[in-house]
Each structure stands twice: as structure tokens, then as C-alpha cells.
Write a protein that holds these residues in place. Structure first.
Motif, mmCIF file in Angstrom:
data_model
loop_
_atom_site.group_PDB
_atom_site.id
_atom_site.type_symbol
_atom_site.label_atom_id
_atom_site.label_comp_id
_atom_site.label_asym_id
_atom_site.label_seq_id
_atom_site.Cartn_x
_atom_site.Cartn_y
_atom_site.Cartn_z
ATOM 1 N N GLY A 158 0.771 -1.220 0.000
ATOM 2 C CA GLY A 158 0.000 0.000 0.000
ATOM 3 C C GLY A 158 0.808 1.277 0.000
ATOM 4 O O GLY A 158 1.946 1.343 -0.469
ATOM 5 N N ARG A 159 0.208 2.324 0.550
ATOM 6 C CA ARG A 159 0.807 3.653 0.539
ATOM 7 C C ARG A 159 2.055 3.735 1.411
ATOM 8 O O ARG A 159 2.983 4.488 1.118
ATOM 9 N N ASN A 160 2.099 2.934 2.494
ATOM 10 C CA ASN A 160 3.212 3.045 3.447
ATOM 11 C C ASN A 160 4.482 2.336 2.982
ATOM 12 O O ASN A 160 5.584 2.752 3.320
ATOM 13 N N GLY A 161 4.328 1.243 2.217
ATOM 14 C CA GLY A 161 5.501 0.462 1.847
ATOM 15 C C GLY A 161 6.161 -0.146 3.072
ATOM 16 O O GLY A 161 5.569 -0.233 4.149
ATOM 17 N N VAL A 162 7.409 -0.602 2.913
ATOM 18 C CA VAL A 162 8.205 -1.121 4.037
ATOM 19 C C VAL A 162 9.621 -0.591 3.847
ATOM 20 O O VAL A 162 10.375 -1.091 3.003
ATOM 21 N N SER A 163 9.984 0.402 4.626
ATOM 22 C CA SER A 163 11.236 1.115 4.381
ATOM 23 C C SER A 163 12.467 0.230 4.523
ATOM 24 O O SER A 163 13.403 0.321 3.716
ATOM 25 N N PHE A 164 12.492 -0.656 5.534
ATOM 26 C CA PHE A 164 13.715 -1.428 5.751
ATOM 27 C C PHE A 164 13.925 -2.507 4.683
ATOM 28 O O PHE A 164 15.014 -3.063 4.552
ATOM 29 N N LEU A 165 12.876 -2.794 3.890
ATOM 30 C CA LEU A 165 13.023 -3.701 2.754
ATOM 31 C C LEU A 165 13.106 -2.935 1.435
ATOM 32 O O LEU A 165 13.114 -3.529 0.361
ATOM 33 N N ASN A 166 13.160 -1.601 1.539
ATOM 34 C CA ASN A 166 13.219 -0.733 0.353
ATOM 35 C C ASN A 166 11.992 -0.881 -0.541
ATOM 36 O O ASN A 166 12.088 -0.758 -1.765
ATOM 37 N N ILE A 167 10.848 -1.141 0.076
ATOM 38 C CA ILE A 167 9.589 -1.202 -0.659
ATOM 39 C C ILE A 167 8.946 0.184 -0.574
ATOM 40 O O ILE A 167 8.614 0.659 0.512
ATOM 41 N N GLY A 168 8.820 0.832 -1.717
ATOM 42 C CA GLY A 168 8.326 2.199 -1.740
ATOM 43 C C GLY A 168 6.817 2.296 -1.613
ATOM 44 O O GLY A 168 6.090 1.294 -1.607
ATOM 45 N N SER A 169 6.353 3.521 -1.541
ATOM 46 C CA SER A 169 4.918 3.789 -1.480
ATOM 47 C C SER A 169 4.244 3.366 -2.780
ATOM 48 O O SER A 169 4.763 3.606 -3.870
ATOM 49 N N ASN A 170 3.096 2.705 -2.648
ATOM 50 C CA ASN A 170 2.303 2.269 -3.804
ATOM 51 C C ASN A 170 3.150 1.485 -4.824
ATOM 52 O O ASN A 170 3.081 1.715 -6.031
ATOM 53 N N GLU A 171 3.928 0.540 -4.306
ATOM 54 C CA GLU A 171 4.820 -0.269 -5.154
ATOM 55 C C GLU A 171 4.131 -1.577 -5.533
ATOM 56 O O GLU A 171 3.676 -2.338 -4.681
ATOM 57 N N ASN A 172 4.059 -1.839 -6.852
ATOM 58 C CA ASN A 172 3.554 -3.124 -7.313
ATOM 59 C C ASN A 172 4.620 -4.183 -7.073
ATOM 60 O O ASN A 172 5.808 -3.929 -7.273
ATOM 61 N N ILE A 173 4.197 -5.366 -6.664
ATOM 62 C CA ILE A 173 5.133 -6.396 -6.219
ATOM 63 C C ILE A 173 4.964 -7.673 -7.050
ATOM 64 O O ILE A 173 3.852 -8.176 -7.232
ATOM 65 N N LEU A 174 6.084 -8.184 -7.547
ATOM 66 C CA LEU A 174 6.108 -9.468 -8.254
ATOM 67 C C LEU A 174 6.562 -10.543 -7.268
ATOM 68 O O LEU A 174 7.530 -10.337 -6.540
ATOM 69 N N VAL A 175 5.865 -11.674 -7.255
ATOM 70 C CA VAL A 175 6.205 -12.754 -6.327
ATOM 71 C C VAL A 175 6.335 -14.063 -7.107
ATOM 72 O O VAL A 175 5.368 -14.515 -7.738
ATOM 73 N N ASP A 176 7.528 -14.648 -7.086
ATOM 74 C CA ASP A 176 7.715 -16.005 -7.623
ATOM 75 C C ASP A 176 7.332 -16.994 -6.530
ATOM 76 O O ASP A 176 7.836 -16.908 -5.398
ATOM 77 N N LEU A 177 6.465 -17.937 -6.851
ATOM 78 C CA LEU A 177 5.928 -18.877 -5.877
ATOM 79 C C LEU A 177 6.176 -20.309 -6.309
ATOM 80 O O LEU A 177 6.238 -20.608 -7.506
ATOM 81 N N GLY A 178 6.307 -21.190 -5.337
ATOM 82 C CA GLY A 178 6.447 -22.610 -5.647
ATOM 83 C C GLY A 178 6.015 -23.480 -4.483
ATOM 84 O O GLY A 178 6.063 -23.049 -3.322
ATOM 85 N N ILE A 179 5.563 -24.672 -4.783
ATOM 86 C CA ILE A 179 5.255 -25.673 -3.762
ATOM 87 C C ILE A 179 6.215 -26.842 -3.971
ATOM 88 O O ILE A 179 6.308 -27.384 -5.079
#
Length: 289
Positions: A143-164
Motif C-alpha cells: 500500500g501507501r506506506n511500503g516497508v522502508s527497511f526492505l526498500n519497498i516504496g509507497s504504492n509499489e507493485n510487487i512481483l512474487v515467484d511462488l512454488g510448492i
């Protein structure tokens, strides 16, 4: 129209305007997210499916076997990235997370709890051994806040590679992790029937043979397979009866080492702390029967 009615009408119009403004702002963020994601897909010539909720996904490997239900245990992997490719957070083949499929949307980051519904929903589309890629719009991610210590900015779209992972049981995952660790570190270890691995550097010169009732004095360091040190005692002050110690110690030490003995020992989850495989450096200082 009396004064009270005029004031009431004005308040209603003002509230409607504010509500509409907020709604348009939220929809605008969604529109900006969607435009950025579509531009990313077009630029990289990628074809993803769009879920009705607004996230995008692509199943790259469906997996095999039975359909996994929410109440089934899964061991899974994830890599969070920005659309530019910067890795933000990821799992390791040496420390594989596991939970029920229905709980795979729950994350705790820096003591803050998040629920990422798209992650669970995309994992639900996979069978064991399956892989997929997910793109979460910012409104479904940080969302708007992001996560600063992971360098995730405000309103950042996120790609996630997933596996089982293909393994469905803890002992299968233990074998995978331990074998990966041994290969990565070019180790030569003996595999005991208990599934523990060990390498004896020095057998020792003591005359007292170790059994489960022996009192031993030992120096040791214990780590997770990713190198995280859990505990260390190297000043010769640690002492206890073997029957009180890890099951893996009880199975491997007797008959193999005595006072002065040194060994490397890797034990699976069920022979250790019940959480993850453990990697030990052990020196037997003294044995008393």
C-alpha cells in the motif's frame, strides 16, 4: 426552505463530495497500478491472466498429484521483487517454510502482520512441485506506506515467484535440505539409518565407552543449515547426562567417539528441536559412567 433544511442539504452535498473524492482517489490508485503492470507485461512480452480481484498471475509449472486442499500441509517458496527486478525478500532451500495451504497468505515482517490473499489463491492453483508468478498491485501488497527497511516504496507493485515443493512430509523436506546443504558445502558425511549424517575427525582416546546414561562434558556449536548459530559452549563447562540431550546425540555418540573425540553431526528435525535440521560441531571433553 428553512435554515435547518438548507444546512442539512449542504452537509449532505459536502459528505457526498468528500466520499466521491475518496472513492475516485482509490480508483485512481488502482488504475495507476493496473497501467504500470500492463506496461511491464507489454515491455517484457509476457502473457499473464488477470484475476477478477485485480492481480495478475501465470502458472509456469502446474505440478503433479492430487489437488491440495486448504487443510493440507505444504512446504513452499517465495521471492518478493519489484517490477524492476530488485529482490526484496526470499526463502531459502535450506530453511523451507511450511504451513497449511489455507494459511499461506499470512506474513509477519518486522513485527507487522500482513495478509496477502493473492498468494494463497495462486498457490491454491498449484499441485506439488508446481510454480507460478504473481503480480500484486500496491493496494493488495504494501500500500501507501511500503516497508522502508526492505526498500519497498509507497504504492509499489510487487512481483512474487511462488512454488510448492514436491515433498509433503517434514522428513522429505529434511532430506532435501540436508542433501542441498551437503552439496553446497562439498561435505563427505556418513548417513546413519536414523537419517543423521556425521563425520568423525578424531575418535578420541578415552577408555570409558559412551552410553545413554553417561555423563559427558562437551564443547559444541549448533547452527541451522543457513548458518544461523543457535547456541555455543566452548569453554568445557557444559555437562549433562546423554539421555537428557538431543536424540541425534544419543543415537550417534555411543560406540563412535569417546573422550577427546571430535565430529560434525547433522540431524533431521525429529532428532533435534522439532523445527529444522541442526548442524553441530562437537568435541567430547570427558566421559563418566
Amino acid at each position: 426552505m428553512n435554515k435547518f433544511t438548507k444546512l442539512s442539504l449542504f452537509a449532505l452535498l459536502l459528505a457526498t463530495t468528500i466520499f466521491s473524492s475518496c472513492k475516485k482517489e482509490y480508483e485512481s490508485i488502482e488504475s495507476v497500478d493496473d497501467a504500470a503492470i500492463q506496461a511491464y507485461l507489454k515491455k517484457n512480452n509476457l502473457s499473464f491472466d488477470k484475476d477478477t480481484k485485480g492481480y495478475y498471475y501465470k502458472v509456469t509449472t502446474p505440478g503433479t498429484g492430487d489437488v491440495i486442499k486448504n487443510q493440507d500441509s505444504v512446504y513452499y517458496s517465495y521471492t518478493f521483487k519489484t517490477l524492476s527486478g530488485q529482490v526484496l525478500n526470499q526463502t531459502s532451500d535450506l530453511m523451507i517454510p511450511g504451513t497449511f495451504l489455507g494459511y499461506t497468505d499470512r506474513f509477519t515482517i518486522n513485527s507487522v502482520s500482513y495478509v496477502f490473499t493473492p498468494i494463497r489463491e495462486v498457490l491454491t492453483k498449484l499441485k506439488r512441485g508446481g510454480k507460478a508468478t504473481l503480480i500484486m498491485p500496491s493496494s493488495m501488497a504494501f500500500g501507501r506506506n511500503g516497508v522502508s527497511f526492505l526498500n519497498i516504496g509507497s504504492n509499489e507493485n510487487i512481483l512474487v515467484d511462488l512454488g510448492i515443493y514436491a515433498g509433503a512430509k517434514r522428513h522429505e523436506i529434511d532430506e532435501f535440505e540436508i542433501n542441498k546443504f551437503i552439496t553446497n558445502n562439498n561435505l563427505t558425511l556418513i548417513k546413519d539409518p536414523s537419517r543423521a549424517r556425521y563425520s568423525i575427525t578424531t575418535a578420541g582416546t578415552g577408555t570409558d565407552v559412551i552410553n545413554v546414561n553417561s555423563t559427558i562434558v562437551a564443547n559444541y556449536t549448533v547452527r541451522y543449515l543457513d548458518g544461523t548459530v543457535l547456541q555455543t559452549s566452548t569453554d568445557g563447562t557444559f555437562t549433562d547426562v546423554l539421555s537428557n540431550l538431543y536424540k541425534g546425540w544419543q543415537l550417534i555418540l555411543p560406540g563412535k567417539v569417546t573422550s577427546g573425540g571430535k565430529l560434525r553431526l547433522i540431524i533431521p528435525t525429529d532428532l533435534g528441536n522439532g523445527l529444522q535440521p541442526l548442524d553441530f560441531d562437537i568435541e567430547i571433553v570427558k566421559v563418566t559412567n
